[in-house]
Scaffold this motif. Structure first.
Motif, PDB file in Angstrom:
ATOM      1  N   LEU A 176       0.695  -1.055   0.025  1.00 12.31           N
ATOM      2  CA  LEU A 176      -0.052  -0.201   0.364  1.00 12.31           C
ATOM      3  C   LEU A 176       0.648   1.062  -0.082  1.00 12.31           C
ATOM      4  N   LEU A 177       1.736   1.440   1.209  1.00 12.38           N
ATOM      5  CA  LEU A 177       2.675   2.576   0.711  1.00 12.38           C
ATOM      6  C   LEU A 177       3.885   2.537  -1.026  1.00 12.38           C
ATOM      7  N   CYS A 178       4.182   1.955  -0.953  1.00 14.99           N
ATOM      8  CA  CYS A 178       4.615   1.534  -2.517  1.00 14.99           C
ATOM      9  C   CYS A 178       3.179   1.914  -3.822  1.00 14.99           C
ATOM     10  N   LEU A 179       2.891   1.891  -3.804  1.00 13.08           N
ATOM     11  CA  LEU A 179       1.016   2.084  -4.434  1.00 13.08           C
ATOM     12  C   LEU A 179       0.832   3.562  -4.285  1.00 13.08           C
ATOM     13  N   PHE A 180       0.503   4.160  -3.368  1.00 10.49           N
ATOM     14  CA  PHE A 180       0.570   5.136  -2.518  1.00 10.49           C
ATOM     15  C   PHE A 180       1.776   6.788  -3.170  1.00 10.49           C
ATOM     16  N   LEU A 181       2.920   6.159  -3.069  1.00  5.98           N
ATOM     17  CA  LEU A 181       4.040   6.984  -3.695  1.00  5.98           C
ATOM     18  C   LEU A 181       3.831   6.836  -5.097  1.00  5.98           C
ATOM     19  N   ILE A 182       3.189   5.953  -5.755  1.00  7.93           N
ATOM     20  CA  ILE A 182       3.020   6.363  -7.316  1.00  7.93           C
ATOM     21  C   ILE A 182       2.490   7.094  -7.370  1.00  7.93           C
ATOM     22  N   VAL A 183       1.000   7.187  -6.727  1.00  9.28           N
ATOM     23  CA  VAL A 183       0.950   8.405  -7.353  1.00  9.28           C
ATOM     24  C   VAL A 183       0.494   9.452  -6.621  1.00  9.28           C
ATOM     25  N   SER A 184       1.044   9.783  -5.337  1.00  7.79           N
ATOM     26  CA  SER A 184       1.533  10.900  -4.911  1.00  7.79           C
ATOM     27  C   SER A 184       2.312  12.214  -5.336  1.00  7.79           C
ATOM     28  N   PRO A 185       2.443  12.608  -5.088  1.00 12.82           N
ATOM     29  CA  PRO A 185       3.336  14.431  -5.101  1.00 12.82           C
ATOM     30  C   PRO A 185       4.594  13.894  -5.168  1.00 12.82           C
ATOM     31  N   TYR A 186       5.050  13.542  -4.096  1.00 14.22           N
ATOM     32  CA  TYR A 186       6.151  12.480  -3.493  1.00 14.22           C
ATOM     33  C   TYR A 186       6.870  11.410  -4.882  1.00 14.22           C
ATOM     34  N   GLY A 187       6.303  11.049  -5.608  1.00 13.28           N
ATOM     35  CA  GLY A 187       6.885  10.442  -6.858  1.00 13.28           C
ATOM     36  C   GLY A 187       7.305  10.945  -7.913  1.00 13.28           C
ATOM     37  N   LYS A 188       7.434  12.759  -7.529  1.00 12.05           N
ATOM     38  CA  LYS A 188       8.569  13.792  -8.608  1.00 12.05           C
ATOM     39  C   LYS A 188      10.134  13.871  -7.844  1.00 12.05           C
ATOM     40  N   SER A 224      20.462   3.005  -8.425  1.00 15.47           N
ATOM     41  CA  SER A 224      19.831   3.554  -8.824  1.00 15.47           C
ATOM     42  C   SER A 224      19.053   5.105  -8.870  1.00 15.47           C
ATOM     43  N   ARG A 225      20.391   6.012  -8.257  1.00 11.45           N
ATOM     44  CA  ARG A 225      20.877   6.874  -8.599  1.00 11.45           C
ATOM     45  C   ARG A 225      19.951   7.280  -9.223  1.00 11.45           C
ATOM     46  N   GLY A 226      19.594   8.791 -10.132  1.00  9.71           N
ATOM     47  CA  GLY A 226      18.677   9.206 -11.020  1.00  9.71           C
ATOM     48  C   GLY A 226      17.675   8.592 -10.887  1.00  9.71           C
ATOM     49  N   ARG A 227      16.866   8.387 -10.748  1.00  6.71           N
ATOM     50  CA  ARG A 227      15.531   7.856 -11.025  1.00  6.71           C
ATOM     51  C   ARG A 227      14.893   8.846 -10.170  1.00  6.71           C
ATOM     52  N   THR A 228      13.541   9.239 -10.202  1.00  4.37           N
ATOM     53  CA  THR A 228      12.750   9.607 -10.002  1.00  4.37           C
ATOM     54  C   THR A 228      12.172   8.458  -8.835  1.00  4.37           C
ATOM     55  N   VAL A 229      11.033   9.005  -7.690  1.00  2.00           N
ATOM     56  CA  VAL A 229      10.791   8.051  -6.816  1.00  2.00           C
ATOM     57  C   VAL A 229       9.648   7.327  -7.934  1.00  2.00           C
ATOM     58  N   ARG A 230       8.433   7.849  -8.925  1.00  2.00           N
ATOM     59  CA  ARG A 230       7.437   7.701  -9.116  1.00  2.00           C
ATOM     60  C   ARG A 230       8.383   6.112 -10.011  1.00  2.00           C
ATOM     61  N   GLU A 231       9.321   6.691 -11.036  1.00  2.00           N
ATOM     62  CA  GLU A 231       9.633   5.963 -12.100  1.00  2.00           C
ATOM     63  C   GLU A 231      10.357   4.655 -11.326  1.00  2.00           C
ATOM     64  N   PHE A 232      10.940   4.914  -9.884  1.00  2.00           N
ATOM     65  CA  PHE A 232      12.156   3.411  -9.340  1.00  2.00           C
ATOM     66  C   PHE A 232      11.114   2.983  -8.812  1.00  2.00           C
ATOM     67  N   ILE A 233       9.842   2.802  -8.154  1.00  2.00           N
ATOM     68  CA  ILE A 233       8.505   1.904  -7.979  1.00  2.00           C
ATOM     69  C   ILE A 233       8.170   1.692  -8.696  1.00  2.00           C
ATOM     70  N   ILE A 234       7.685   2.359  -9.772  1.00  2.00           N
ATOM     71  CA  ILE A 234       7.446   1.428 -11.382  1.00  2.00           C
ATOM     72  C   ILE A 234       8.265   0.020 -11.354  1.00  2.00           C
ATOM     73  N   CYS A 235       9.140   0.732 -11.367  1.00  2.00           N
ATOM     74  CA  CYS A 235      10.557  -0.442 -12.425  1.00  2.00           C
ATOM     75  C   CYS A 235      10.675  -1.081 -11.089  1.00  2.00           C
ATOM     76  N   VAL A 236      10.679  -0.949  -9.575  1.00  2.00           N
ATOM     77  CA  VAL A 236      10.889  -2.456  -9.438  1.00  2.00           C
ATOM     78  C   VAL A 236       9.964  -2.619  -8.094  1.00  2.00           C
ATOM     79  N   LEU A 237       8.607  -2.403  -9.007  1.00  2.00           N
ATOM     80  CA  LEU A 237       7.847  -2.998  -8.266  1.00  2.00           C
ATOM     81  C   LEU A 237       6.956  -3.436  -8.807  1.00  2.00           C
ATOM     82  N   ILE A 238       6.104  -3.043 -10.820  1.00  2.00           N
ATOM     83  CA  ILE A 238       5.593  -2.936 -11.902  1.00  2.00           C
ATOM     84  C   ILE A 238       6.368  -4.584 -12.254  1.00  2.00           C
ATOM     85  N   ILE A 239       7.282  -3.428 -12.534  1.00  2.00           N
ATOM     86  CA  ILE A 239       7.754  -4.748 -14.468  1.00  2.00           C
ATOM     87  C   ILE A 239       8.651  -5.376 -13.669  1.00  2.00           C
TER      88      ILE A 239
END
Length: 540
Positions: free
Chosen positions: A95-107, A382-397
């Motif tokens: 739930l925390l990861c899914l929240f971070l994908i859609v929240s402003p913190y993802g930027k 993983s340095r250089g990735r946004t939080v959203r990009e990071f979570i999507i690539c580490v979680l979803i893919i």
């Protein structure tokens, strides 16, 4: 601010909210030489971790019979008593990861607003996937879907003796297949990758954005403040070392079991404790060469080789197996996973004790015990990735790739049983089910050999990157500590795997993964709060 200069940790690029602390990376370290070898070790984390693990290996090898019984009892008690705790915690991480994908913190960008990625997508993905799942997918890719399908289809499904997920589907072949694949994907989908993502994001955020050392203690600065540099932090880092080492040893033990079984299947090499020990020693030797070569020349290159071999094996089974059934089954299995997910992840009021405790609780504890290793390794690359990009690539893919892998290998094996009446794959022990499935396909000697090579190289990359992570923790956050320290930890990963195999087999491996995963679950729950607090102050 902590001084990270000269320790391989670049300062944040662009506007940054650095944590002000007088702590200097390595200030508690002991730098010395033993003969030609230089050492730079954290006091007291290295000493406590190293001495405790040496003592564990010696005692386990000295009392093998009693150790096996103790390990098994420990595993059963932990998974039966705290099954609800493991399931509930894993749900929180998702739930925390899914929240971070859609929240402003993802930027927020890891490494600062102006940071750029250190690795291409292909190199980055190859490393995180090889570290996170390698040996497990090889060991369980065929065996787990068949196990859940068979137990769900059996007449006793739903009884206290059954190992079927939920209530099973006795006598209903189609529903048993759907439930079996959904249960398998549940164990290899969102939940494990969310555990890894939480640790990786926490470490990357507080190291690359806040300027703190790359160790687990840094994550807890928002909670404990300057106390993280004292015994509070020592305990956290020592727990991380124990969890990492025993989680790795569990995977290395599974890899040795499967590689030995495969070599026996193809070349007739005896399956014995001696063979497994020789195999662990030989592969640990290769891992040591990779350790000396370094991250880019060693782990990165081996990970990319593994991805190519894994893709070739996957493509082969897809083409010569039931191709249409695999492709359609992929989408069906995704849907069934989503349909069964609420029930499978429910921690309370369930009757499937054997499945929930023997499978799910063990898996979650295993993933959590692996999380410092995989998390720190992912953070390093993983340095250089946004939080959203990071979570999507580490979680979803990786979750989607795991679904496709399980559908291809597990779906082919189930099809062989249901449609072809091929019982060899059903009757084979867990470590041989992959080779039994390949035996019914063309070029089985070649594909089985490739499978063995995959297991071995996954073994090497896990040992290599694991020793890199443990060494960073026990060097007080230094990422460029002397190579002999990594050699020490890579060697002891192999010794712990040997000790556990001889002192109780797979049951002992599972017991230590669970026992170290339990206290570290509490650590990760606290880390969730620290992540939100750290992200809140970041420029975005």
């Amino acid at each position: 601010m902590s001084d990270t200069s000269g320790q391989g940790i670049p300062a944040p690029e662009g506007p940054a909210d650095l944590i002000e602390t007088e702590y200097q990376i390595g200030q508690d370290n002991i730098s010395t030489r033993i003969g030609p070898f230089g050492l730079d070790i954290h006091n007291p984390v290295f000493a406590i971790s190293g001495l405790a693990i040496i003592a564990f290996v010696l005692v386990t090898l000295a009392f093998q019979e009693g150790a096996g019984t103790m390990f098994n009892d420990l595993r059963v008690w932990l998974t039966s008593t705290f099954d609800w705790f493991f399931l509930l915690s894993a749900n929180i991480f998702v739930l925390l990861c899914l929240f971070l994908i859609v929240s402003p913190y993802g930027k927020v960008r890891i490494g600062g607003k102006d940071a750029t990625p250190d690795y291409s997508y292909s190199g980055w993905f190859a490393m995180l996937f090889a570290a996170g799942m390698g040996i497990g997918l090889m060991f369980y890719g065929v065996s787990e879907p068949i196990s859940h399908f068979s137990s769900s289809f059996a007449e006793n499904a739903g009884t206290p003796e059954s190992w079927a997920p939920l209530a099973g589907a006795p006598g209903n072949e189609t529903e048993a297949r759907h439930l079996g694949m959904a249960a398998t994907i549940f164990h290899w989908g969102l939940h494990p990758w969310a555990i890894y993502a939480v640790v990786a994001l926490a470490l990357a955020l507080f190291s690359y954005n806040k300027g703190l050392p790359l160790t687990m203690r840094s994550v807890f600065y928002p909670i404990f403040g300057e106390r993280v540099w004292g015994w509070t932090g020592h305990i956290i880092d020592t727990l991380a070392v124990f969890a990492t080492l025993f989680g790795l040893a569990t995977s290395l033990g599974f890899g040795a079991e499967q590689a030995n079984a495969g070599l026996n299947h193809i070349f007739g090499i005896p399956v014995s404790d001696v063979s497994k020990v020789v195999l662990i020693v030989a592969i640990t030797g290769v891992a040591l060469l990779s350790v000396v070569a370094g991250l880019d020349a060693g782990v990165k290159r081996l990970s990319e080789i593994n991805m190519v071999l894994a893709a070739l094996l996957l493509a082969f089974v897809l083409i010569v197996g039931p191709t249409l059934a695999i492709i359609t089954g992929f989408f069906t299995n995704l849907w069934e996973y989503a349909r069964y997910l609420p029930e499978l992840s429910n921690p309370f009021g369930r009757a499937d004790d054997n499945f929930r405790q023997g499978w799910t609780s063990f898996y979650w504890a295993w993933w959590i015990s692996w999380s410092p290793f995989v998390g720190m390794f992912i953070a390093r690359v993983s340095r250089g990735r946004t939080v959203r990009e990071f979570i999507i690539c580490v979680l979803i893919i990786p979750s989607v790739v795991s679904v496709f892998w399980m559908t291809t290998f597990g779906g082919t094996a189930i099809s062989q049983i249901v449609n072809d009446g091929y019982q060899a794959v059903a009757d084979a022990p867990l470590e041989l089910k992959l080779f039994a499935m390949l035996e019914a396909l063309p070029l089985q000697t070649i594909t089985s050999f490739i499978a063995i090579v995959l297991v071995i190289v996954f073994f090497v990359t896990s040992s290599d990157s694991g020793s890199l992570v443990i060494d960073t923790i026990t060097a007080g956050g230094k990422v460029d500590a002397p190579v002999p320290q990594r050699v020490f930890w890579a060697s002891f990963e192999g010794l712990v795997a040997i000790a556990l195999l001889l002192g109780g087999g797979l049951g002992a491996l599972q017991a230590m993964a669970v026992s170290t995963g339990f206290p570290f679950t509490i650590v990760l729950l606290l880390a969730c709060f620290a992540i939100l607090k750290g992200l809140h102050s970041e420029p975005r």
